[in-house]
Scaffold this motif. Sequence first.
Motif, PDB file in Angstrom:
ATOM      1  N   VAL A 146       0.850  -1.198   0.000  1.00 53.52           N
ATOM      2  CA  VAL A 146       0.000   0.000   0.000  1.00 53.52           C
ATOM      3  C   VAL A 146       0.882   1.243   0.000  1.00 53.52           C
ATOM      4  O   VAL A 146       0.717   2.159  -0.821  1.00 53.52           O
ATOM      5  N   ASP A 147       1.844   1.287   0.927  1.00 55.06           N
ATOM      6  CA  ASP A 147       2.687   2.477   1.027  1.00 55.06           C
ATOM      7  C   ASP A 147       3.645   2.602  -0.148  1.00 55.06           C
ATOM      8  O   ASP A 147       3.998   3.723  -0.556  1.00 55.06           O
ATOM      9  N   LEU A 150       1.682   4.286  -2.870  1.00 61.67           N
ATOM     10  CA  LEU A 150       1.614   5.732  -2.645  1.00 61.67           C
ATOM     11  C   LEU A 150       2.911   6.403  -3.081  1.00 61.67           C
ATOM     12  O   LEU A 150       2.904   7.447  -3.742  1.00 61.67           O
ATOM     13  N   TYR A 151       4.022   5.809  -2.708  1.00 63.43           N
ATOM     14  CA  TYR A 151       5.340   6.381  -2.995  1.00 63.43           C
ATOM     15  C   TYR A 151       5.626   6.423  -4.497  1.00 63.43           C
ATOM     16  O   TYR A 151       6.263   7.348  -4.997  1.00 63.43           O
ATOM     17  N   MET A 152       5.123   5.385  -5.201  1.00 62.20           N
ATOM     18  CA  MET A 152       5.395   5.268  -6.626  1.00 62.20           C
ATOM     19  C   MET A 152       4.395   6.024  -7.506  1.00 62.20           C
ATOM     20  O   MET A 152       4.305   5.779  -8.700  1.00 62.20           O
ATOM     21  N   LEU A 160      -5.406   9.473   1.147  1.00 62.10           N
ATOM     22  CA  LEU A 160      -4.615   9.241   2.354  1.00 62.10           C
ATOM     23  C   LEU A 160      -5.464   9.233   3.619  1.00 62.10           C
ATOM     24  O   LEU A 160      -5.096   8.612   4.619  1.00 62.10           O
ATOM     25  N   ASN A 161      -6.599   9.903   3.578  1.00 63.77           N
ATOM     26  CA  ASN A 161      -7.493   9.946   4.740  1.00 63.77           C
ATOM     27  C   ASN A 161      -8.461   8.765   4.780  1.00 63.77           C
ATOM     28  O   ASN A 161      -9.240   8.646   5.730  1.00 63.77           O
ATOM     29  N   GLY A 189       9.322   7.240   2.105  1.00 64.21           N
ATOM     30  CA  GLY A 189       7.893   7.007   1.973  1.00 64.21           C
ATOM     31  C   GLY A 189       7.076   8.273   2.139  1.00 64.21           C
ATOM     32  O   GLY A 189       7.599   9.361   2.404  1.00 64.21           O
ATOM     33  N   VAL A 190       5.759   8.100   1.973  1.00 64.82           N
ATOM     34  CA  VAL A 190       4.832   9.222   2.073  1.00 64.82           C
ATOM     35  C   VAL A 190       4.388   9.369   3.531  1.00 64.82           C
ATOM     36  O   VAL A 190       3.808   8.432   4.091  1.00 64.82           O
TER      37      VAL A 190
END
Length: 565
Positions: A146-147, A150-152, A160-161, A189-190
């Motif tokens: 998952v993370d 987001l990073y990619m 994000l919420n 990461g984000v």
Amino acid sequence: MAMPTALEIARQATLKPIAEIAEDVGIPPWLTEPHGEHVAKIDLRAIDELADRPKAKYVVVTAITPTPLGEGKTTTTIGLGMAFRHIGRKATIAIRQASMGPTFGIKGGAAGGGYSQAVPFELLNLHLTGDMHAVTAANNQIAAMVDNSLYMGNEFGLDLNQITWRRVLDVNDRALRNIVIGLGGSGDGVPRQAAFDITAASEVMAVLALSRSLRDMRERLGRIVVGYTKSGEPVTAEQLKAGGAAAVIMREALKPNLLQTLENTPVFVHAGPFGNIAHGNSSVVADLIGIHTGEFLVTEAGFGADMGAERFFNIKCRVSGLKPDAAVVVATVRALKSHSGKYRVVAGRPLPEEMLKENPDDVLTGAANLRKQLENVRAHGVEPVVAINAMPSDFPSEHAAIQELAASMGIRSAVCTHFVDGGRGAAELAEAVAEVAAQPNSFHHIYPSEATLREKIETLATKIYGADGVDYTPLASKQLDGYEKNGFGNLPVCIAKTQYSLSADANLKGAPTGFRLPVREVRASVGAGFVYPICGNMNTMPGLASKPAAISIDLDENGEIVGLY
């Protein structure tokens, strides 16, 4: 002379080689994968290879609404399973796996107790064959993907919420309930707010418990919803291509674990889903195998009949296709006195002196809870038997009061001493259960799959909990509408509420009336296959007490474990 500890009793037991236990229940060697001398995993091919054998009578053990005292469901489940041999019958037992968080916390292990326990004690309570660690790793592999997504570049537009997937660990650690991740440099990461749950609360654990096969588990893992886009569209583990890796990690964990009791009765110990936000029952695959290994299969459902048993009937049996033949409702004198509302009981502290005095009237006042839980079992077309789990502080008049209440409802009951006497202490209970299970019943789910989510919630609130109705927050209403829109409306519901009351208020004892069920939010475990409305604050990452069990657990000079209970 003081009674030996559970660990001391376990070490005195004469255990059979696990291959012999498997042979006793007709599981051939080619389906048995030993993990040492006294534990084995059972190959899932056993589901098909044993399918032509007669089906056992299926018995679920549930209880009154729990108190901090504990009612002894696991001990009774094991005692009953062993008791069938004392009346010339053959039984297999199925229970959940222990979580090390509670083992090192205040609750202790999950092997039963006294002379009614599953063994080897240490292995059962300390990560057994590693299934808990597999769930942890699979869950966190999905979280990592998952993370990484987001990073990619956040290809799937996750808000994000609205990321619902959390990391897990099999420890009690309150400091991890709310965290921030992704701090540091741009390559770390984000940054976002996140959280940890205990492993038993992972949806992967619920998937493990409800899967019928390896393929079924793979598909369920892919259906897991990890979050939503700003427009409310679900994003799944399959979209992230995370389902396959999770399934690989979980491949061996899906095989149920075979152990034995102190009296060499076979016991499957497999899966341990959280009892508040999941269905709180051991695995479907263990039952699909165990149902063909004797005359009776005795399993346990977490918490009271309004929670674990209701979910056993409406979630687990809906998945497995198995139909229960009888139910056992466990009650203790001291817990029923607690339900009178007259006493304040705190875990780890001495009981109030007045509570230990002979008082059948207090028992009858609290027995309103027992009556309601018996009605909840019967609401599903299953006939219950009351197991009175006897304690040294009880009085015969108090046992008689419980038996009179059961008799007034036309329900069998038995006083049980299996904690100190082993299987023979539950022989009368076994006789009663055998008689009830021999009679036909009208088992049914309490709501149809095609009912709306609101209809399912309101059915449970009014018929099982005794509420006058349901109140939804605007957020809960919006979430329910979204789940119906996304095609999740056919799923069963698993209401997350306090286990200490039939209501959502832990302070309401007995069988409260005149209340409404408050639903503050609703979440979806799409992979596991249920929607869970949240009523009140559910804590899915326990903390340690001021004097946790971990303080006393150690190795002695001979390298033997001490302090485990």
